[in-house]
Design a protein around this motif. Structure first.
Motif, PDB file in Angstrom:
ATOM      1  N   ALA A 112       0.871  12.230   5.031  1.00  0.00           N
ATOM      2  CA  ALA A 112       1.701  12.193   4.411  1.00  0.00           C
ATOM      3  C   ALA A 112       3.235  12.667   5.243  1.00  0.00           C
ATOM      4  O   ALA A 112       4.385  11.904   4.846  1.00  0.00           O
ATOM      5  CB  ALA A 112       1.956  13.117   3.239  1.00  0.00           C
ATOM      6  N   PHE A 113       3.278  13.476   5.539  1.00  0.00           N
ATOM      7  CA  PHE A 113       4.587  13.298   6.475  1.00  0.00           C
ATOM      8  C   PHE A 113       5.000  12.516   7.382  1.00  0.00           C
ATOM      9  O   PHE A 113       6.128  12.060   7.935  1.00  0.00           O
ATOM     10  CB  PHE A 113       5.010  15.022   7.337  1.00  0.00           C
ATOM     11  N   VAL A 114       3.977  11.251   7.926  1.00  0.00           N
ATOM     12  CA  VAL A 114       4.594  11.009   9.227  1.00  0.00           C
ATOM     13  C   VAL A 114       4.328   9.820   7.851  1.00  0.00           C
ATOM     14  O   VAL A 114       5.249   8.612   8.695  1.00  0.00           O
ATOM     15  CB  VAL A 114       3.346  10.583   9.706  1.00  0.00           C
ATOM     16  N   GLN A 115       4.093   9.026   6.925  1.00  0.00           N
ATOM     17  CA  GLN A 115       4.160   8.405   5.807  1.00  0.00           C
ATOM     18  C   GLN A 115       5.296   8.084   5.491  1.00  0.00           C
ATOM     19  O   GLN A 115       5.840   6.428   5.700  1.00  0.00           O
ATOM     20  CB  GLN A 115       3.445   7.774   5.329  1.00  0.00           C
ATOM     21  N   LYS A 116       6.255   8.812   5.616  1.00  0.00           N
ATOM     22  CA  LYS A 116       7.918   9.020   5.425  1.00  0.00           C
ATOM     23  C   LYS A 116       8.552   8.605   5.880  1.00  0.00           C
ATOM     24  O   LYS A 116       9.489   8.252   6.220  1.00  0.00           O
ATOM     25  CB  LYS A 116       8.274  11.168   4.372  1.00  0.00           C
ATOM     26  N   GLU A 117       8.398   8.609   7.028  1.00  0.00           N
ATOM     27  CA  GLU A 117       9.143   8.296   8.269  1.00  0.00           C
ATOM     28  C   GLU A 117       8.401   7.709   9.277  1.00  0.00           C
ATOM     29  O   GLU A 117       8.123   8.499  10.752  1.00  0.00           O
ATOM     30  CB  GLU A 117      10.346   9.609   8.908  1.00  0.00           C
ATOM     31  N   PRO A 118       7.925   6.900   9.628  1.00  0.00           N
ATOM     32  CA  PRO A 118       6.981   6.251  10.630  1.00  0.00           C
ATOM     33  C   PRO A 118       8.392   6.008  11.871  1.00  0.00           C
ATOM     34  O   PRO A 118       9.541   5.494  12.080  1.00  0.00           O
ATOM     35  CB  PRO A 118       6.304   5.268  10.392  1.00  0.00           C
ATOM     36  N   ILE A 119       7.388   6.292  12.982  1.00  0.00           N
ATOM     37  CA  ILE A 119       8.446   5.971  14.807  1.00  0.00           C
ATOM     38  C   ILE A 119       7.643   4.842  15.125  1.00  0.00           C
ATOM     39  O   ILE A 119       6.353   4.299  14.980  1.00  0.00           O
ATOM     40  CB  ILE A 119       8.831   7.001  15.075  1.00  0.00           C
ATOM     41  N   ALA A 120       8.944   4.066  15.637  1.00  0.00           N
ATOM     42  CA  ALA A 120       8.077   2.819  15.784  1.00  0.00           C
ATOM     43  C   ALA A 120       7.477   2.950  17.542  1.00  0.00           C
ATOM     44  O   ALA A 120       6.939   2.465  17.457  1.00  0.00           O
ATOM     45  CB  ALA A 120       9.114   1.068  16.224  1.00  0.00           C
ATOM     46  N   SER A 121       8.119   3.946  18.302  1.00  0.00           N
ATOM     47  CA  SER A 121       7.551   4.158  19.735  1.00  0.00           C
ATOM     48  C   SER A 121       7.381   5.341  19.796  1.00  0.00           C
ATOM     49  O   SER A 121       8.242   5.673  19.367  1.00  0.00           O
ATOM     50  CB  SER A 121       8.643   3.654  20.145  1.00  0.00           C
ATOM     51  N   PRO A 122       6.727   5.997  20.174  1.00  0.00           N
ATOM     52  CA  PRO A 122       6.539   7.739  21.435  1.00  0.00           C
ATOM     53  C   PRO A 122       8.396   7.625  21.931  1.00  0.00           C
ATOM     54  O   PRO A 122       8.546   9.295  22.742  1.00  0.00           O
ATOM     55  CB  PRO A 122       5.281   6.879  22.149  1.00  0.00           C
TER      56      PRO A 122
END
Length: 186
Positions: free
Chosen positions: A160-170
């Motif tokens: 759930a916590f990564v679905q809220k704010e996905p990032i496009a690159s590491p």
């Protein structure tokens, strides 16, 4: 078959620099400098070496993306057995979303503690300036947070916590540039 197992020379050099210099030689030299009160390796030199390595990884990843080949940096890193072993070990340890969230939150609070709280207390209360309060160290720590978040996002996309704010690159610099250009377009 032989071509698939051949390791990219750039990745080998960067891993060699990261492991041998940044994790073994420079920390040992820094400890030697502290223990014997000599000017062998300073904290700034060690952090500069880490920053140089991290920025080189970012440039190298970008170069592999622009190469129009399906072999990106992830593919190249999977050729190294020890990296695959680390990945397998992490997957065994990070079994639940609660553990993964706790890992990221712990790293975040450790970042706050090391970058802001400890230097503030030492400067304002004890009047001792900490030698590692530099933007370079902050960059390295933020880059670590980005890599951990990106790893969790890709390995466990249903958390759930990564679905809220996905990032496009590491890569933190790429994220900053994406944010800047997104604001300019809006």
């Amino acid at each position: 078959m032989i071509k698939e197992n051949k390791k990219h020379s750039g990745v080998v050099v960067l891993l060699f620099h990261a492991v041998l210099f940044n994790l073994i030689i420079l920390p040992a030299g820094f400890l030697y400098s502290i223990l014997f009160k000599v000017d062998y390796v300073s904290w700034d030199e060690w952090v500069n070496s880490i920053c140089l390595n991290v920025i080189t990884w970012q440039v190298f990843d970008y170069a592999l993306k622009e190469d129009d080949s399906p072999n990106g940096l992830k593919y190249e890193l999977k050729k190294f057995h020890f990296i695959h072993a680390i990945d397998q070990w992490l997957q065994k340890k990070l079994t639940t979303p609660k553990i993964r969230y706790a890992l990221f939150r712990s790293l975040f609070w450790l970042f706050i503690l090391i970058i802001f709280v400890i230097p503030s207390i030492s400067t304002f209360i004890f009047e001792v300036r900490m030698p590692y309060t530099s933007l370079r160290f902050t960059f390295v720590f933020l880059q670590l947070l980005c890599l951990v978040y990106y790893y969790i996002q890709n390995k466990y996309p249903n958390d759930a916590f990564v679905q809220k704010e996905p990032i496009a690159s590491p890569w933190m610099l790429e994220l900053l540039f994406l944010a800047i250009f997104k604001k300019k377009k809006s």
